[in-house]
Design a protein around this motif. Structure first.
Motif, PDB file in Angstrom:
ATOM      1  N   GLU A  29       0.960  -1.102  -0.087  1.00  0.00           N
ATOM      2  CA  GLU A  29      -0.175  -0.008  -0.005  1.00  0.00           C
ATOM      3  C   GLU A  29       1.008   1.284  -0.018  1.00  0.00           C
ATOM      4  O   GLU A  29       0.609   2.345  -0.778  1.00  0.00           O
ATOM      5  N   ARG A  30       2.002   1.384   0.922  1.00  0.00           N
ATOM      6  CA  ARG A  30       2.665   2.627   0.851  1.00  0.00           C
ATOM      7  C   ARG A  30       3.746   2.572  -0.343  1.00  0.00           C
ATOM      8  O   ARG A  30       3.986   3.704  -0.774  1.00  0.00           O
ATOM      9  N   ILE A  32       2.824   1.634  -3.376  1.00  0.00           N
ATOM     10  CA  ILE A  32       1.842   2.385  -4.494  1.00  0.00           C
ATOM     11  C   ILE A  32       1.806   3.591  -4.191  1.00  0.00           C
ATOM     12  O   ILE A  32       1.720   4.496  -5.153  1.00  0.00           O
ATOM     13  N   ARG A  33       1.341   4.074  -3.017  1.00  0.00           N
ATOM     14  CA  ARG A  33       1.489   5.467  -2.563  1.00  0.00           C
ATOM     15  C   ARG A  33       2.777   6.324  -3.191  1.00  0.00           C
ATOM     16  O   ARG A  33       2.474   7.446  -3.719  1.00  0.00           O
ATOM     17  N   THR A  36       2.624   6.876  -6.802  1.00  0.00           N
ATOM     18  CA  THR A  36       1.417   7.596  -7.245  1.00  0.00           C
ATOM     19  C   THR A  36       1.082   9.197  -6.590  1.00  0.00           C
ATOM     20  O   THR A  36       0.444   9.808  -6.927  1.00  0.00           O
ATOM     21  N   ASP A  37       1.737   9.380  -5.501  1.00  0.00           N
ATOM     22  CA  ASP A  37       1.596  10.618  -4.504  1.00  0.00           C
ATOM     23  C   ASP A  37       2.366  11.642  -5.624  1.00  0.00           C
ATOM     24  O   ASP A  37       3.449  11.701  -5.910  1.00  0.00           O
ATOM     25  N   THR A  40       5.445  13.361  -3.987  1.00  0.00           N
ATOM     26  CA  THR A  40       6.448  12.475  -4.007  1.00  0.00           C
ATOM     27  C   THR A  40       7.025  12.488  -5.336  1.00  0.00           C
ATOM     28  O   THR A  40       8.303  12.337  -5.727  1.00  0.00           O
ATOM     29  N   ALA A  47       3.599  10.586 -11.811  1.00  0.00           N
ATOM     30  CA  ALA A  47       3.023   9.262 -11.202  1.00  0.00           C
ATOM     31  C   ALA A  47       3.202   8.208 -12.324  1.00  0.00           C
ATOM     32  O   ALA A  47       3.171   8.370 -13.515  1.00  0.00           O
ATOM     33  N   ARG A  53       0.913   0.532 -12.301  1.00  0.00           N
ATOM     34  CA  ARG A  53       0.164   0.621 -10.993  1.00  0.00           C
ATOM     35  C   ARG A  53      -0.240  -0.796 -10.759  1.00  0.00           C
ATOM     36  O   ARG A  53      -0.100  -1.514  -9.775  1.00  0.00           O
ATOM     37  N   GLU A  57       0.544  -3.450  -8.179  1.00  0.00           N
ATOM     38  CA  GLU A  57      -0.331  -4.089  -7.149  1.00  0.00           C
ATOM     39  C   GLU A  57      -0.548  -5.538  -7.264  1.00  0.00           C
ATOM     40  O   GLU A  57      -0.785  -6.368  -6.116  1.00  0.00           O
ATOM     41  N   LEU A  98       8.081   9.346   1.269  1.00  0.00           N
ATOM     42  CA  LEU A  98       6.717   9.887   1.357  1.00  0.00           C
ATOM     43  C   LEU A  98       6.939  11.193   1.983  1.00  0.00           C
ATOM     44  O   LEU A  98       7.812  11.637   2.738  1.00  0.00           O
ATOM     45  N   ARG A 189       2.170  19.581  -0.126  1.00  0.00           N
ATOM     46  CA  ARG A 189       0.586  19.104  -0.778  1.00  0.00           C
ATOM     47  C   ARG A 189       0.133  20.383  -1.265  1.00  0.00           C
ATOM     48  O   ARG A 189       0.267  21.520  -0.720  1.00  0.00           O
TER      49      ARG A 189
END
Length: 190
Positions: A29-30, A32-33, A36-37, A40, A47, A53, A57, A98, A189
């Protein structure tokens, strides 16, 4: 050891605050984040696309030489990643954190640990890193780690710097502060 890697993989590294270990399914999960963030990925080509992606997964993690996650010692929380590879024909270092973990010295600490391991375990005599010229924070860190600019280039539609450093030269002392309040701020952000 050879330039292609060590005979022993996976490799677990430790630094004062980090465990630098191969990724596992619990990191998915992290991971993938991380890929895609938008904050980041701002300086990393954007991304990943939908197909990449989806592959992340579904694919097993932790099987590739030179790919680690950065995790906190106290609770093993994944904070980012660091990679060594030979995709450009030379040993290349790359890292990503992150957003909530930037600006705290984790990138510097992990780079020192991985480069120290490379000095001991690999035959490569130098290491390269590529950073967008706009990513002033990363360029400043790489310079403090002893990297110098070899050349500019364009990738992902933007200007990049290809930096290099000898692995035969001593690394900065871990207690030497490599990131400070004078450095450019991390991305935020939107």
């Amino acid at each position: 050891m050879t330039k292609e890697g060590t005979s022993d993989w996976p490799v677990l590294l430790r630094s004062p605050r980090l465990v630098i270990r191969p990724p596992g399914d619990g990191d998915r999960e992290r991971m993938i984040r991380l890929m895609t963030d938008p904050v980041t990925r701002e300086y990393l080509g954007g991304a990943v696309d939908y197909a990449s992606r989806q592959a992340l997964e579904l694919s097993p993690l932790g099987l590739t030489w030179g790919r680690w996650v950065l995790a906190r010692h106290e609770d093993d929380t994944m904070m980012g990643s660091i990679t060594l590879d030979h995709d450009r024909g030379e040993l290349e270092l790359s890292y990503a954190l992150l957003p909530e973990f930037t600006g705290q010295g984790f990138a510097a600490e992990s780079c020192l640990a991985v480069m120290g391991w490379a000095q001991e375990a690999l035959e490569d005599d130098h290491i390269i890193a590529v950073s967008q010229t706009r990513n002033k924070r990363s360029v400043a860190l790489l310079r403090k780690l002893g990297f110098t600019v070899r050349k500019g280039l364009e990738e992902f539609g933007t200007q990049q710097l290809l930096l290099e450093r000898s692995l035969r030269e001593p690394l900065p002392a871990p207690e030497q502060p490599l990131q400070s309040a004078a450095d450019p701020p991390p991305p935020t952000r939107r």
